[in-house]
Motif scaffolding. Structure first.
Motif, short mmCIF file in Angstrom:
data_model
loop_
_atom_site.label_atom_id
_atom_site.label_comp_id
_atom_site.label_asym_id
_atom_site.label_seq_id
_atom_site.Cartn_x
_atom_site.Cartn_y
_atom_site.Cartn_z
N GLY A 89 0.79 -1.22 0.00
CA GLY A 89 0.00 0.00 0.00
C GLY A 89 0.81 1.27 0.00
O GLY A 89 0.24 2.37 -0.08
N PHE A 90 2.15 1.17 0.10
CA PHE A 90 3.00 2.35 0.11
C PHE A 90 3.57 2.69 -1.28
O PHE A 90 4.33 3.65 -1.41
N ILE A 91 3.22 1.91 -2.29
CA ILE A 91 3.73 2.19 -3.64
C ILE A 91 3.25 3.57 -4.09
O ILE A 91 2.08 3.92 -3.94
N HIS A 92 4.17 4.34 -4.63
CA HIS A 92 3.89 5.70 -5.09
C HIS A 92 3.48 5.65 -6.56
O HIS A 92 4.25 5.23 -7.42
N ARG A 93 2.26 6.10 -6.82
CA ARG A 93 1.77 6.21 -8.19
C ARG A 93 1.69 7.70 -8.54
O ARG A 93 1.05 8.47 -7.83
N ALA A 94 2.36 8.09 -9.58
CA ALA A 94 2.49 9.50 -9.94
C ALA A 94 1.13 10.18 -9.98
O ALA A 94 0.17 9.68 -10.57
N GLY A 95 1.05 11.33 -9.29
CA GLY A 95 -0.17 12.12 -9.29
C GLY A 95 -1.20 11.68 -8.28
O GLY A 95 -2.26 12.31 -8.16
N ASP A 96 -0.93 10.61 -7.52
CA ASP A 96 -1.89 10.09 -6.56
C ASP A 96 -1.35 10.25 -5.14
O ASP A 96 -0.35 9.65 -4.79
N ASP A 97 -1.99 11.08 -4.34
CA ASP A 97 -1.59 11.29 -2.95
C ASP A 97 -2.59 10.67 -1.98
O ASP A 97 -2.74 11.10 -0.85
N ALA A 98 -3.29 9.63 -2.44
CA ALA A 98 -4.34 9.03 -1.62
C ALA A 98 -3.78 8.18 -0.49
O ALA A 98 -4.49 7.84 0.44
N ASN A 99 -2.49 7.84 -0.54
CA ASN A 99 -1.91 7.00 0.52
C ASN A 99 -0.60 7.60 1.02
O ASN A 99 -0.05 8.54 0.45
N ASP A 100 -0.12 7.06 2.11
CA ASP A 100 1.14 7.48 2.73
C ASP A 100 2.27 6.81 1.95
O ASP A 100 2.82 5.81 2.38
N HIS A 101 2.61 7.37 0.80
CA HIS A 101 3.42 6.65 -0.17
C HIS A 101 4.92 6.93 -0.06
O HIS A 101 5.37 7.82 0.66
N ASN A 102 5.67 6.10 -0.80
CA ASN A 102 7.11 6.32 -0.94
C ASN A 102 7.37 7.66 -1.61
O ASN A 102 6.53 8.19 -2.34
N ASP A 103 8.56 8.18 -1.37
CA ASP A 103 9.01 9.36 -2.10
C ASP A 103 10.52 9.48 -1.93
O ASP A 103 11.11 8.84 -1.05
N ILE A 104 11.15 10.27 -2.77
CA ILE A 104 12.57 10.53 -2.64
C ILE A 104 12.77 11.88 -1.95
O ILE A 104 11.87 12.71 -1.93
N TRP A 105 13.94 12.06 -1.34
CA TRP A 105 14.27 13.29 -0.62
C TRP A 105 13.24 13.60 0.46
O TRP A 105 12.88 14.75 0.69
N GLN A 106 12.75 12.53 1.13
CA GLN A 106 11.80 12.71 2.23
C GLN A 106 12.12 11.78 3.40
O GLN A 106 11.23 11.41 4.16
N ASP A 107 13.36 11.41 3.57
CA ASP A 107 13.69 10.51 4.67
C ASP A 107 13.72 11.25 6.00
O ASP A 107 14.04 12.44 6.07
#
Length: 221
Positions: free
Chosen positions: A163-181
């Motif tokens: 459920g943490f997979i980041h899909r471009a343009g979708d902020d519906a979940n607490d997703h992965n990202d870069i430069w956010q550790d």
């Protein structure tokens, strides 16, 4: 899209307390403490481990941390700093920067049992109590609460699956990202700084440009 991310510089207002959150397959533990930001009390939640021996926390606790980004932090005003969408330090990326260079190997957390005698809880609690008692500056990197004042996700925020997979343009979940550790730093007095960082065993590296596990990724463990 990127989730709201940044850091806060403040003094600790309330002593750390160990709290638990039940997940489908484990109980996660956080050390919570209060800080004051612009006259309001914020809640900080720092991940310290789980009850699942197959998904422990990897952590680093460094008492002689040194990095070129520290003067920028030391000279920053107290309060919160938004780094959303920033792809350069002081935003943190464990994979894409040298922030963790020369910090040693990752350690395995103990299996959490609800007590504060296990690691890294015991050591981190001592640091935070020292910071509170001596009015030391504390810096917390993570994601801002969507409601109310506070920060969470104080751990690596990339390389997760499901459920943490980041899909471009979708902020519906607490997703992965870069430069956010996430990270926790305490200025113990020149030249000593303490650093605490964490990641879960089941997060995968390296990651792609969205922060998802790359094709050749392997677990942190």
């Amino acid at each position: 899209m990127a989730l709201p991310y940044g850091y806060v510089k403040a003094k600790i207002a309330t002593a750390p307390q160990l709290k638990s959150t039940r997940r489908p397959h484990e109980v996660q533990y956080h050390l919570h403490f209060g800080i004051t930001v612009d006259g309001a009390q914020w809640d900080i939640a720092v991940n310290v481990g789980t009850t699942d021996a197959d998904d422990l926390l990897k952590y680093k606790l460094v008492f002689d941390f040194n990095h070129a980004a520290l003067p920028t932090l030391a000279n920053a005003a107290e309060g919160s700093t938004d780094l959303t969408g920033t792809a350069v330090l002081p935003a943190i990326d464990f994979q894409r920067s040298d922030f963790l260079a020369n910090t040693g190997a990752w350690r395995n957390s103990d299996v959490m049992d609800g007590s504060s005698q296990v690691e890294p809880v015991a050591s981190l609690e001592r640091i935070l109590l020292r910071a509170q008692q001596s009015a030391l500056d504390v810096y917390v990197f993570g994601r801002f609460f969507s409601e109310g004042g506070g920060m969470h996700d104080v751990h690596m925020n990339q390389g997760s699956t499901g459920g943490f997979i980041h899909r471009a343009g979708d902020d519906a979940n607490d997703h992965n990202d870069i430069w956010q550790d996430g990270a926790l730093l305490v200025d113990l007095g020149d030249p000593e700084w303490a650093l605490y960082v964490a990641a879960f065993d089941k997060q995968y590296v390296p990651t792609d440009d969205l922060g998802n596990p790359a094709q050749d990724a392997r677990p942190m463990s």
